[in-house]
Enzyme design. Sequence first.
Site, PDB file in Angstrom:
ATOM      1  N   ASP A 161       0.814  -1.254   0.029  1.00 50.66           N
ATOM      2  CA  ASP A 161       0.021   0.071  -0.010  1.00 50.66           C
ATOM      3  C   ASP A 161       0.855   1.243   0.075  1.00 50.66           C
ATOM      4  O   ASP A 161       1.752   1.438   0.798  1.00 50.66           O
ATOM      5  CB  ASP A 161      -1.073   0.004   1.011  1.00 50.66           C
ATOM      6  CG  ASP A 161      -1.701   1.258   1.455  1.00 50.66           C
ATOM      7  OD1 ASP A 161      -2.745   1.464   0.631  1.00 50.66           O
ATOM      8  OD2 ASP A 161      -1.539   1.985   2.420  1.00 50.66           O
ATOM      9  N   GLU A 210       1.171  -0.083  -5.050  1.00 51.49           N
ATOM     10  CA  GLU A 210       0.429   1.330  -5.204  1.00 51.49           C
ATOM     11  C   GLU A 210       1.463   2.677  -5.196  1.00 51.49           C
ATOM     12  O   GLU A 210       1.921   2.621  -4.031  1.00 51.49           O
ATOM     13  CB  GLU A 210      -0.727   1.434  -4.252  1.00 51.49           C
ATOM     14  CG  GLU A 210      -1.419   2.676  -4.489  1.00 51.49           C
ATOM     15  CD  GLU A 210      -2.341   2.986  -3.035  1.00 51.49           C
ATOM     16  OE1 GLU A 210      -3.512   3.512  -3.341  1.00 51.49           O
ATOM     17  OE2 GLU A 210      -2.115   2.588  -1.920  1.00 51.49           O
TER      18      GLU A 210
END
Length: 601
Positions: free
Chosen positions: A259, A294
Site C-alpha cells: 500500500d 500502489e
Amino acid sequence: MRDSFTFGPDIQAHAVTFRIWAPLQDRLKVRIERRGEWEMRREQDGWHVAEIPEARPGDLYKFILAHGLEVPDPASRFQPKDVHGPSELIDPAFEWRADHWKGRPWEEIVIYELHVGAFTQAGTFLSVIEKLDHLQRLGITAIQLMPLSDFPGRHGWGYDGVLPYAPDSSYGRPEDLKMLVDAAHERGICVFLDVVYNHFGPDGNYLPVYAPIFNDRHKSPWGKGLNYDGEGSRFVRDFVIENAIYWLDVFGMDGLRLDAVHAIKDDSDQHILNELADSVRRTFPERHIHLIVENEDNNSALLARDPHGKPYHFTAQWNDDIHHAFHVAATGETFGYYQDYVDHRSHMGRALAEGFVFQGELMGYRGHTRGSPSADLPPTAFISFIQNHDQVGNRAMGDRMVASHSIEAMKAIAAIYLLSPQIPMLFMGEEWGAATPFPFFCDFDEDLNSKVRLGRKAELSRLPGFDAEDAPDPTCEATFRSAKLRWDEAEQGKALNAYYERLITLRHEKIVPLLKHAKGHSAVYDKGGPLVRVTWRLGQATLSLVANLSDEAIAAAIPPEAQTLLVSGSISSGQIGPWTVAWGLSSGTPDKDRGGAHPIG
C-alpha cells in the site's frame, strides 16, 4: 515452511521461547494466563528473551513493561480479544491439501479484489471459500484480500492495522485463513494480500513505548514516518521484511500488494522496498511470487525488468492513470483529480500503450510534475481496472459506477481492460453489476471516531461534486453493513456476469498466450480524433483496439482485420456505434486467424 522467525514466539517441542525487541525498556516480564509470570533476560541490541517449558499452543500471554503497562506481542500470531488483549500462541503446523502448488505465471493472472468482511454476509475466511467456485467459473486466477493485520474494533478497511503478523480475529482464526488459501489453490486461484508498511494505525500501537519504531526526520500523511534509516532501523527493517516473508511462507500467499509506497521515506543506501523485494525473491526461488505496488508518484524504476524480462523488484503497479481515463470516459465526471483526464481518449491510448499517462509532465491537480517514462516497460507491468476499494470507497457515498451510469458504457470499458495486454483487476461484485456501495468504515473508541468523522468531512469537502454533509457516518455499523455484497442480487445480474465470463475466457484463450512476448515500446496509439486506437506488437502477433466511447455513432472506416477477435456493440458500413469496442488479432497468417469476430453483447 521456514523453521523460525526472528520476531514472535518460537514454539519447540520442549519449550516456547518468547522474544521482544524493546531497547527502550530495561526490564520486562511475560505473563501467561493461568500459568504465571517470568522475568525476561535482556540481551544485546535491546532483545528480551524468556524460554518457558510450561507454555503450550493456545496459551494467552502479554508482556509487562517496567512501569506495569501490559502490551501484546508486536509479532503476535493471533489476537482473539482484539488489539489491546492478550496474544495467543499458535501452532504453525497445517496439513495442506494443495501441497504441490507453486503459483501461476504472471501473464495468467486475472485479479479479483475483495474485502473479507463485506464479501459475504458472514464476513469470514470460511464464508469466502463458499464463493470460490463462482470465481473459478468467472475465470479469476487470483484473489487479492484487503489488509488482514489486526486492527481495532469489529470492522474496518484494514489500513489501520497495528499488529502486522496477526490476521484480524473478526474474520476467523489463522487456521481458517490457511483453509481459504488452500481451497483457492485447489481451484487454481492464487491469493494475494494487501500489506501496509507505510504507517501503523492510531489505536493499539504500543511499539513506540519500547522501541524506536518512528523517525522524526520523516513524515507521512498519517504522522511520523517509520524508522527505516535512523538509529535502530535495522530491526525495524527486519520486522517488516520478515512480515512479508511470513505471509508468503506460513500462509502460502502467492503475492503481496504494498500500500502507498510513495509514503515510505528511506534515505538508506538500499531503500527498504528494494531490500524487501530482494529478500522475498531469494527466499522463494521455486515459486511464482508476485509483488505489486500502489505508487502515486508513478516511479517506473520500481518496475524495471532484467534482460530476460523478469522484474528486478516489483512485478506490477496499480495503474490509477488508466482508471481515471476510463472513469471520465464512462461518467463524464471531471472534478477533483479527474480534471487532468478530460482528454480521456488520448490519455487512455497512452495509458494502454505506455503504462502511465503522466511520465514527468505537470499535473494540474497536484500542482507539480508527476511520473517518469514507462514506455520501455512491458504492458504486464501495469494493472488496469475500472473500480477498486479506493476509487469507490473514497467517494462520499461509496457509490459504484453502475449506480448512476450507463451499463453500455461499463460494458465497453470492461471489454477494453479485460482484453488489453495489461493485467486486469475486478472489484468484488463488479461482474454482476452490484449496486451495493462500498463506503469507508471503521470502528474506534468514541474519541477517535469523532476525529474520523470530522476528518472525513473535511477531506470530502475539498472534492467538488461530493456533498460531505450527506456522506454516511464511517463509524456507524450500518455503514459497514451497507457495504456487504447482496449475493441474492447476482441472479438479476446474470447477463452481465455471463458477459464478463465470456470476455475473461477470451482473454485466457487468445491474449494470455501472447503476453510472454510482451515487451516495452511495443505499442502505438492515436493522439487525437474521436476514437481510441491502439496497436500492440506481441512477438509475431499484432493486437489492435478501436473503440467509440461516446453516446453517438461515429463515421469511421474500420478495417476487417480490426474486427477479428471481438466486437462489443455495433459496426455498420462506415460507422461505429455508441459504446462500441472492436478488437483485432493477427499473427502473420491472417486468413487462418481471422475466422470472424466473436460478437458479444
